[in-house]
Design a protein around this motif. Structure first.
Motif, PDB file in Angstrom:
ATOM      1  N   ILE A  74       0.902  -1.149   0.000  1.00 42.66           N
ATOM      2  CA  ILE A  74       0.000   0.000   0.000  1.00 42.66           C
ATOM      3  C   ILE A  74       0.939   1.197   0.000  1.00 42.66           C
ATOM      4  CG2 ILE A  74      -1.733   1.277   1.299  1.00 42.66           C
ATOM      5  CD1 ILE A  74      -2.537  -1.492   2.532  1.00 42.66           C
ATOM      6  N   PRO A  75       0.972   1.955  -1.106  1.00 43.75           N
ATOM      7  CA  PRO A  75       1.979   3.017  -1.230  1.00 43.75           C
ATOM      8  C   PRO A  75       1.515   4.370  -0.694  1.00 43.75           C
ATOM      9  CG  PRO A  75       0.849   2.769  -3.312  1.00 43.75           C
ATOM     10  CD  PRO A  75       0.239   1.744  -2.359  1.00 43.75           C
ATOM     11  N   PHE A  76       2.491   5.142  -0.252  1.00 40.33           N
ATOM     12  CA  PHE A  76       2.294   6.536   0.163  1.00 40.33           C
ATOM     13  C   PHE A  76       3.399   7.341  -0.503  1.00 40.33           C
ATOM     14  CE2 PHE A  76       0.865   3.747   3.569  1.00 40.33           C
ATOM     15  CZ  PHE A  76      -0.456   4.161   3.728  1.00 40.33           C
ATOM     16  N   TYR A  77       3.000   8.305  -1.323  1.00 43.03           N
ATOM     17  CA  TYR A  77       3.963   9.050  -2.123  1.00 43.03           C
ATOM     18  C   TYR A  77       4.143  10.483  -1.631  1.00 43.03           C
ATOM     19  CZ  TYR A  77       3.373   5.183  -5.379  1.00 43.03           C
ATOM     20  OH  TYR A  77       3.333   3.937  -5.936  1.00 43.03           O
ATOM     21  N   ASP A  78       5.138  11.138  -2.214  1.00 43.22           N
ATOM     22  CA  ASP A  78       5.418  12.560  -2.001  1.00 43.22           C
ATOM     23  C   ASP A  78       5.728  12.908  -0.551  1.00 43.22           C
ATOM     24  OD1 ASP A  78       5.030  13.007  -4.737  1.00 43.22           O
ATOM     25  OD2 ASP A  78       2.868  13.258  -4.455  1.00 43.22           O
ATOM     26  N   LEU A  79       6.572  12.109   0.056  1.00 49.32           N
ATOM     27  CA  LEU A  79       7.046  12.385   1.415  1.00 49.32           C
ATOM     28  C   LEU A  79       8.326  13.209   1.258  1.00 49.32           C
ATOM     29  CD1 LEU A  79       6.474   8.801   2.852  1.00 49.32           C
ATOM     30  CD2 LEU A  79       4.867  10.718   2.771  1.00 49.32           C
ATOM     31  N   ASN A  80       8.161  14.508   1.318  1.00 45.66           N
ATOM     32  CA  ASN A  80       9.246  15.435   1.010  1.00 45.66           C
ATOM     33  C   ASN A  80       9.938  15.880   2.294  1.00 45.66           C
ATOM     34  OD1 ASN A  80      10.939  17.108  -0.360  1.00 45.66           O
ATOM     35  ND2 ASN A  80       9.368  18.576  -0.977  1.00 45.66           N
ATOM     36  N   LEU A  81      11.123  15.360   2.534  1.00 48.76           N
ATOM     37  CA  LEU A  81      11.886  15.719   3.720  1.00 48.76           C
ATOM     38  C   LEU A  81      12.767  16.926   3.419  1.00 48.76           C
ATOM     39  CD1 LEU A  81      10.903  12.854   4.415  1.00 48.76           C
ATOM     40  CD2 LEU A  81      13.070  12.508   5.572  1.00 48.76           C
ATOM     41  N   THR A  82      12.612  17.954   4.237  1.00 47.68           N
ATOM     42  CA  THR A  82      13.350  19.194   4.072  1.00 47.68           C
ATOM     43  C   THR A  82      14.403  19.295   5.170  1.00 47.68           C
ATOM     44  OG1 THR A  82      11.327  20.195   3.220  1.00 47.68           O
ATOM     45  CG2 THR A  82      13.089  21.693   3.851  1.00 47.68           C
ATOM     46  N   HIS A  83      15.559  19.801   4.826  1.00 47.55           N
ATOM     47  CA  HIS A  83      16.684  19.911   5.761  1.00 47.55           C
ATOM     48  C   HIS A  83      16.277  20.680   7.022  1.00 47.55           C
ATOM     49  CE1 HIS A  83      20.756  20.179   7.186  1.00 47.55           C
ATOM     50  NE2 HIS A  83      20.620  21.491   7.318  1.00 47.55           N
ATOM     51  N   GLY A  84      16.550  20.071   8.159  1.00 46.79           N
ATOM     52  CA  GLY A  84      16.358  20.732   9.432  1.00 46.79           C
ATOM     53  C   GLY A  84      14.923  20.844   9.913  1.00 46.79           C
ATOM     54  N   GLN A  85      13.971  20.241   9.212  1.00 45.61           N
ATOM     55  CA  GLN A  85      12.568  20.331   9.630  1.00 45.61           C
ATOM     56  C   GLN A  85      12.022  18.945   9.944  1.00 45.61           C
ATOM     57  OE1 GLN A  85      10.243  22.419   6.740  1.00 45.61           O
ATOM     58  NE2 GLN A  85      11.357  24.314   6.977  1.00 45.61           N
ATOM     59  N   LEU A  86      11.085  18.898  10.882  1.00 45.40           N
ATOM     60  CA  LEU A  86      10.412  17.655  11.222  1.00 45.40           C
ATOM     61  C   LEU A  86       9.213  17.500  10.297  1.00 45.40           C
ATOM     62  CD1 LEU A  86       9.904  15.152  13.008  1.00 45.40           C
ATOM     63  CD2 LEU A  86       8.611  16.646  14.551  1.00 45.40           C
ATOM     64  N   PHE A  87       9.176  16.412   9.537  1.00 41.60           N
ATOM     65  CA  PHE A  87       8.069  16.112   8.639  1.00 41.60           C
ATOM     66  C   PHE A  87       7.155  15.123   9.362  1.00 41.60           C
ATOM     67  CE2 PHE A  87       6.117  13.517   5.287  1.00 41.60           C
ATOM     68  CZ  PHE A  87       5.591  14.495   4.461  1.00 41.60           C
ATOM     69  N   GLU A  88       5.906  15.530   9.605  1.00 43.06           N
ATOM     70  CA  GLU A  88       4.942  14.671  10.290  1.00 43.06           C
ATOM     71  C   GLU A  88       3.756  14.417   9.384  1.00 43.06           C
ATOM     72  OE1 GLU A  88       4.656  15.200  14.828  1.00 43.06           O
ATOM     73  OE2 GLU A  88       4.768  17.233  14.010  1.00 43.06           O
ATOM     74  N   LYS A  89       3.302  13.164   9.366  1.00 41.23           N
ATOM     75  CA  LYS A  89       2.161  12.842   8.518  1.00 41.23           C
ATOM     76  C   LYS A  89       1.460  11.588   9.038  1.00 41.23           C
ATOM     77  CE  LYS A  89       0.685  12.645   3.808  1.00 41.23           C
ATOM     78  NZ  LYS A  89       0.959  13.010   2.455  1.00 41.23           N
ATOM     79  N   LYS A  90       0.137  11.605   8.935  1.00 43.28           N
ATOM     80  CA  LYS A  90      -0.675  10.439   9.235  1.00 43.28           C
ATOM     81  C   LYS A  90      -0.897   9.707   7.912  1.00 43.28           C
ATOM     82  CE  LYS A  90      -4.953   9.403  11.661  1.00 43.28           C
ATOM     83  NZ  LYS A  90      -6.172  10.035  12.192  1.00 43.28           N
ATOM     84  N   LEU A  91      -0.534   8.437   7.866  1.00 44.85           N
ATOM     85  CA  LEU A  91      -0.690   7.615   6.668  1.00 44.85           C
ATOM     86  C   LEU A  91      -1.863   6.668   6.898  1.00 44.85           C
ATOM     87  CD1 LEU A  91       3.077   6.769   6.082  1.00 44.85           C
ATOM     88  CD2 LEU A  91       1.763   8.671   5.135  1.00 44.85           C
ATOM     89  N   VAL A  92      -2.887   6.758   6.053  1.00 49.34           N
ATOM     90  CA  VAL A  92      -4.112   5.979   6.246  1.00 49.34           C
ATOM     91  C   VAL A  92      -4.210   4.888   5.182  1.00 49.34           C
ATOM     92  CG1 VAL A  92      -6.625   6.064   6.441  1.00 49.34           C
ATOM     93  CG2 VAL A  92      -5.252   8.013   7.222  1.00 49.34           C
ATOM     94  N   MET A  93      -4.241   3.642   5.644  1.00 49.86           N
ATOM     95  CA  MET A  93      -4.379   2.495   4.752  1.00 49.86           C
ATOM     96  C   MET A  93      -5.868   2.233   4.481  1.00 49.86           C
ATOM     97  SD  MET A  93      -1.601  -0.174   6.370  1.00 49.86           S
ATOM     98  CE  MET A  93      -2.725  -0.627   7.665  1.00 49.86           C
ATOM     99  N   PRO A  94      -6.205   1.816   3.256  1.00 54.38           N
ATOM    100  CA  PRO A  94      -7.600   1.481   2.979  1.00 54.38           C
ATOM    101  C   PRO A  94      -8.010   0.243   3.780  1.00 54.38           C
ATOM    102  CG  PRO A  94      -6.201   0.854   1.133  1.00 54.38           C
ATOM    103  CD  PRO A  94      -5.334   1.577   2.113  1.00 54.38           C
TER     104      PRO A  94
END
Length: 187
Positions: A74-94
């Motif tokens: 089950i893919p999740f795309y466009d996880l863009n990690l930027t230097h020095g920042q915390l990337f937070e995301k909720k990933l929801v599976m069908p």
């Protein structure tokens, strides 16, 4: 390095089990320019709070969780990690809840087997049954439950010697309650 923190849940809100893992991939593009999972970089299990944390170089990544067939992600795309920042995301599976009814409209009993196949599409837009994915059993709660990679599928079940089938499409991040209804017998 850049930091990321993910909470992986199914569409009913249940967290990814501690024995499952989120796999991080390099995100690539296919010939049509659509994102695809590239080289696998790391597998990470959730902590006791259900969170997945990691650090990587800045860049564009994808992630995947093996679906309940164990064969596809089950893919999740466009996880863009930027230097020095915390990337937070909720990933929801069908999440699918498959209920089956016989030709008389009665709910099929517990332990009825529902066989799932993936579907292939030809150049004329017609779908054909492809490989068997998995057998699911209807539980005491009246349905079989599973998470699959988004796309078209076929579900088959038997009532006595008669086999019934119905196509459906798994939608990313959605809870789908699908009733597999057998066509009534001709009078």
């Amino acid at each position: 390095l850049s930091s990321a923190r993910f909470k992986v849940v199914n569409a009913a809100g249940d967290s990814l089990s501690r024995t499952s893992s989120l796999e991080i991939f390099k995100q690539e593009q296919d010939a049509m320019g659509k994102p695809v999972l590239g080289k696998s970089l790391k597998k990470i299990n959730p902590d006791y709070a259900g969170l997945i944390k990691f650090e990587f170089q800045e860049g564009l990544y994808a992630a995947g969780v093996k679906d309940d067939s164990g064969k596809n992600y089950i893919p999740f795309y466009d996880l863009n990690l930027t230097h020095g920042q915390l990337f937070e995301k909720k990933l929801v599976m069908p999440l699918l809840r498959l209920r089956a009814k016989n030709a008389a409209g009665q709910t099929m009993p517990e332990k009825t087997i529902i066989t799932i196949y993936d579907l292939s599409k030809d150049d004329k837009g017609r779908y054909f049954r492809n490989k068997k994915i998995i057998d699911l059993k209807i539980a005491a709660k009246g349905y079989a439950e599973a998470s699959f990679t988004p796309g078209p599928y076929l579900a088959n079940f038997k009532d006595g010697k008669t086999e019934f089938g119905q196509g459906f499409t798994v939608v990313a991040g959605k809870l789908q309650d699908i009733i597999l209804a057998a066509a009534p017998a001709n009078p």
